[in-house]
Design a protein around this motif. Structure first.
Motif, PDB file in Angstrom:
ATOM      1  N   MET A   1     -22.144 -12.822 111.277  1.00 10.52           N
ATOM      2  CA  MET A   1     -21.463 -12.379 110.056  1.00 10.52           C
ATOM      3  C   MET A   1     -20.756 -13.540 109.369  1.00 10.52           C
ATOM      4  O   MET A   1     -20.825 -13.684 108.144  1.00 10.52           O
ATOM      5  N   ALA A   2     -20.070 -14.373 110.145  1.00  2.00           N
ATOM      6  CA  ALA A   2     -19.371 -15.523 109.565  1.00  2.00           C
ATOM      7  C   ALA A   2     -20.359 -16.482 108.910  1.00  2.00           C
ATOM      8  O   ALA A   2     -20.108 -17.013 107.822  1.00  2.00           O
ATOM      9  N   ALA A   3     -21.490 -16.715 109.571  1.00  2.00           N
ATOM     10  CA  ALA A   3     -22.500 -17.620 109.020  1.00  2.00           C
ATOM     11  C   ALA A   3     -23.077 -17.074 107.720  1.00  2.00           C
ATOM     12  O   ALA A   3     -23.239 -17.806 106.742  1.00  2.00           O
ATOM     13  N   LYS A   4     -23.373 -15.786 107.709  1.00  2.00           N
ATOM     14  CA  LYS A   4     -24.002 -15.194 106.530  1.00  2.00           C
ATOM     15  C   LYS A   4     -23.039 -15.112 105.346  1.00  2.00           C
ATOM     16  O   LYS A   4     -23.454 -15.285 104.193  1.00  2.00           O
ATOM     17  N   MET A   5     -21.757 -14.863 105.602  1.00  2.00           N
ATOM     18  CA  MET A   5     -20.782 -14.904 104.514  1.00  2.00           C
ATOM     19  C   MET A   5     -20.543 -16.330 104.065  1.00  2.00           C
ATOM     20  O   MET A   5     -20.319 -16.597 102.877  1.00  2.00           O
ATOM     21  N   GLY A   6     -20.593 -17.268 105.002  1.00  5.09           N
ATOM     22  CA  GLY A   6     -20.469 -18.675 104.623  1.00  5.09           C
ATOM     23  C   GLY A   6     -21.584 -19.113 103.701  1.00  5.09           C
ATOM     24  O   GLY A   6     -21.371 -19.921 102.783  1.00  5.09           O
ATOM     25  N   MET A   7     -22.787 -18.586 103.918  1.00  8.34           N
ATOM     26  CA  MET A   7     -23.913 -18.922 103.051  1.00  8.34           C
ATOM     27  C   MET A   7     -23.696 -18.423 101.628  1.00  8.34           C
ATOM     28  O   MET A   7     -24.141 -19.053 100.657  1.00  8.34           O
ATOM     29  N   VAL A   8     -22.985 -17.304 101.483  1.00 13.73           N
ATOM     30  CA  VAL A   8     -22.668 -16.806 100.135  1.00 13.73           C
ATOM     31  C   VAL A   8     -21.754 -17.798  99.418  1.00 13.73           C
ATOM     32  O   VAL A   8     -21.968 -18.136  98.251  1.00 13.73           O
ATOM     33  N   GLY A   9     -20.736 -18.280 100.125  1.00 16.59           N
ATOM     34  CA  GLY A   9     -19.854 -19.268  99.515  1.00 16.59           C
ATOM     35  C   GLY A   9     -20.574 -20.552  99.164  1.00 16.59           C
ATOM     36  O   GLY A   9     -20.343 -21.147  98.102  1.00 16.59           O
ATOM     37  N   LEU A  10     -21.461 -20.997 100.052  1.00 17.97           N
ATOM     38  CA  LEU A  10     -22.247 -22.199  99.788  1.00 17.97           C
ATOM     39  C   LEU A  10     -23.139 -21.999  98.568  1.00 17.97           C
ATOM     40  O   LEU A  10     -23.250 -22.885  97.711  1.00 17.97           O
ATOM     41  N   MET A  11     -23.760 -20.836  98.483  1.00 19.91           N
ATOM     42  CA  MET A  11     -24.597 -20.536  97.321  1.00 19.91           C
ATOM     43  C   MET A  11     -23.804 -20.610  96.028  1.00 19.91           C
ATOM     44  O   MET A  11     -24.238 -21.210  95.041  1.00 19.91           O
ATOM     45  N   ARG A  12     -22.616 -20.011  96.018  1.00 18.67           N
ATOM     46  CA  ARG A  12     -21.797 -20.003  94.797  1.00 18.67           C
ATOM     47  C   ARG A  12     -21.392 -21.428  94.407  1.00 18.67           C
ATOM     48  O   ARG A  12     -21.384 -21.783  93.227  1.00 18.67           O
ATOM     49  N   ALA A  13     -21.062 -22.256  95.407  1.00 13.52           N
ATOM     50  CA  ALA A  13     -20.671 -23.636  95.125  1.00 13.52           C
ATOM     51  C   ALA A  13     -21.827 -24.406  94.496  1.00 13.52           C
ATOM     52  O   ALA A  13     -21.638 -25.140  93.508  1.00 13.52           O
TER      53      ALA A  13
END
Length: 303
Positions: free
Chosen positions: A165-177
């Motif tokens: 879950m942490a990894a997949k939410m982190g990918m959302v933040g990376l995508m937005r950046a």
């Protein structure tokens, strides 16, 4: 003429399941594809080192063009070699699909540091490594698209998957950046949370009749349902689509919400812990996000 004619795509974790379906779908739409997979099991142990080559042959049998890469994206060196493979073979990179992942499920109070690090190393670090290695190429080209495979487990929730879950939410933040930082270069980034029967969910325990019914529904949602949206997001027709989170569930496509303020309270002379305790629960509790699993939110049968 395919929607992706002339474009070059990199797909990580493309040896089987969703990744393979995406690689084959992109090739069918005209893209030349770099198939990246080191051939490991669901939990990350070496299993079939030739699996990427097998996908390349399958694409070639259908008249497509592809190249295999067996580097680990968990390392920066492996990711740079992956991008170099695309450049050496095809001369450009138009689409990066960050799909590779493993599982090391455990209830949180039993989750070991190694289990935490292993999952983040592939999902989140790997997505950063490949995207960062491809970013200068796309910047110079003046065009490009990143697609990150997130999960409703991260967006909504699931039991025993804190690392995932942490990894997949982190990918959302990376995508937005990436979507914000690279907008000036006509480079886009989006996320897809896929519903599909694949290795990543094949470990679901089946103990009750309800579990069996749930798995039967999932098995009807085949990985090839995900590929068309990836193809669209990698095409020029998606030039105005960036920073978004989509979900694909069989024949349904959803646009997911993203965090925004929904309620507020104000006190002109400031707050103490006690005044917050007096006012916040009554004002905000009706809008609290419930602790739900994705199966509670997507409670109807897939169309």
């Amino acid at each position: 003429m395919g929607l992706l004619d002339g474009k070059v795509a990199i797909v990580t974790g493309a040896g089987q399941g969703i990744g393979r379906a995406i690689a084959e779908g992109l090739a069918a739409d005209g893209a030349r594809v770099v198939v990246n997979d080191i051939g490991v099991s669901l939990t990350g142990e070496r299993e079939n080192a030739a699996i990427a080559e097998e996908v390349v042959l399958a694409i070639a049998d259908r008249g497509g063009e592809a190249a295999a890469n067996m580097d680990s994206i968990a390392s920066w060196e492996g990711a740079t070699r992956l991008v170099e493979t695309a450049m050496d073979r095809f001369g450009r990179v138009d689409l990066v699909v960050n799909n590779a992942g493993i599982l090391r499920d455990a209830i949180f109070h039993k989750l070991e540091p190694e289990q935490w690090r292993a999952v983040l190393a592939v999902h989140l670090d790997g997505s950063y490594h490949v995207s960062r290695a491809a970013a200068p190429v796309m910047r110079q080209q003046g065009t490009g698209s990143f697609v990150f495979m997130t999960s409703t487990a991260g967006l909504i929730g699931n039991f025993g998957q804190a690392n995932y879950m942490a990894a997949k939410m982190g990918m959302v933040g990376l995508m937005r950046a990436i979507a914000m930082d690279m907008q000036r270069f006509n480079v886009r980034a989006n996320c897809i949370a896929p519903f599909a029967w694949s290795r990543m969910i094949s470990s679901i325990p089946v103990e009750t009749e309800a579990d069996k019914a749930r798995v039967a529904k999932l098995q009807r949602m085949t990985p090839d349902k995900i590929a068309p949206l990836v193809g669209f997001l990698g095409s020029d027709r998606a030039k105005d689509v960036s920073g978004q989170i989509f979900t694909v569930r069989n024949n349904e496509i959803f646009l997911m919400s993203q965090p925004r303020p929904i309620r507020s309270i104000h006190r002109s002379d400031g707050w103490t812990a006690e005044t917050i305790a007096d006012l916040l629960p009554g004002a905000m509790a009706p809008s609290f996000a419930p602790l739900e699993r994705s199966t509670s939110v997507f409670s109807w049968d897939p169309i």
